[in-house]
Design an enzyme around this catalytic site. Structure first.
Site: not given
Length: 257
Positions: A97, A124, A162, A177
């Site tokens: 994160p 954690e 991709r 895209d």
């Protein structure tokens, strides 16, 4: 390209790596995808890969020794595969994160590499020595918390793979895209030309490619302004487009009042 994923749950990657675009890419020999269980590199009799944090506190922390050993083994096996290999060091990517937010621009950067190693954490967090002395990148796919790094790693791998030439059937797909052009993609239509009274825009049926390109560009600008106006701050726009967007923005603001 070779991609190795260090994870406690390699079975999670079986379906992702073996089907659809990624499965076909491996069949074509364009990418090699490998999931490694780093629990196999634990050095104690119980094969534990986590421990309580120094200084106290809740949760468990991933130990450095299994992670370092797993990465070193992957690198050794990579060097033994062939005498003709790139000397370029791999990018070792920690999914967490706290990492840099993963974007299309980052995917375009990573696809230039020969070897990527993703580390998927749990518990954690990671022993800080993994961050400081092993990894080259830390990535996050968004401001929310998941139970582990496996799903984020799958997202990043799919996004990068991709872009490898030959992976997609239509080589222009990745170029046009959303996010690749700096704008959201224009609307798409296919047969039938009319469905339940809903018609395909006439310009797309005209066969006039310059008019179609102009319509698609305009629609991309409108869609980006409506849904992701922040992207327009860095998009490459002509002066004419900027003036047109300012006028359209003002009309939208008046309508919403």
């Amino acid at each position: 390209m070779r991609v190795d994923v260090l994870t406690l749950f390699p079975e999670m990657f079986e379906g992702v790596f073996g089907t659809s675009i990624l499965g076909k890419a491996q069949t074509k020999g364009l990418v090699s995808l490998n999931a490694v269980n780093f629990r196999n590199y634990a050095t104690n009799k119980h094969n534990t890969v986590d421990d309580t944090p120094y200084g106290g506190g809740g949760g468990m922390v991933l130990k450095p020794d299994p992670i370092f050993a797993a990465v070193e083994d992957v690198l050794e096996k990579r060097s033994e595969e062939s005498a003709v290999l790139s000397t370029k060091p791999p990018r070792i990517i920690l999914m967490c994160p706290q990492g840099e937010t993963f974007t299309q621009k980052k995917a375009e950067e990573l696809v230039q590499e020969d070897h990527l190693i993703f580390i998927c954490g749990h518990y954690e967090g990671y022993d800080e020595r993994i961050r400081e002395f092993l990894v080259t990148d830390e990535l996050s796919i968004g401001d929310y918390v998941l139970t582990g790094g496996e799903l984020p790693a799958m997202v990043a791998i799919d996004s990068v793979a991709r872009l490898i030439p030959g992976v997609l059937g239509n080589e222009t797909s990745a170029v046009t895209d959303s996010f690749s052009t700096g704008l959201l993609e224009y609307p798409h239509y296919t047969r039938p030309p009319e469905f339940r009274g809903m018609k395909v825009p006439d310009v797309l049926l005209s066969g006039h490619h310059l008019n179609i390109d102009a319509w698609r560009r305009e629609q991309s600008l409108i869609r980006t302004l409506e849904r992701r106006p922040d992207m327009l701050d860095t998009a490459e726009l002509t002066e004419k487009e900027r003036v047109w967007l300012d006028k359209l923005r003002s009309e939208m603001e008046r309508t919403s009042e």
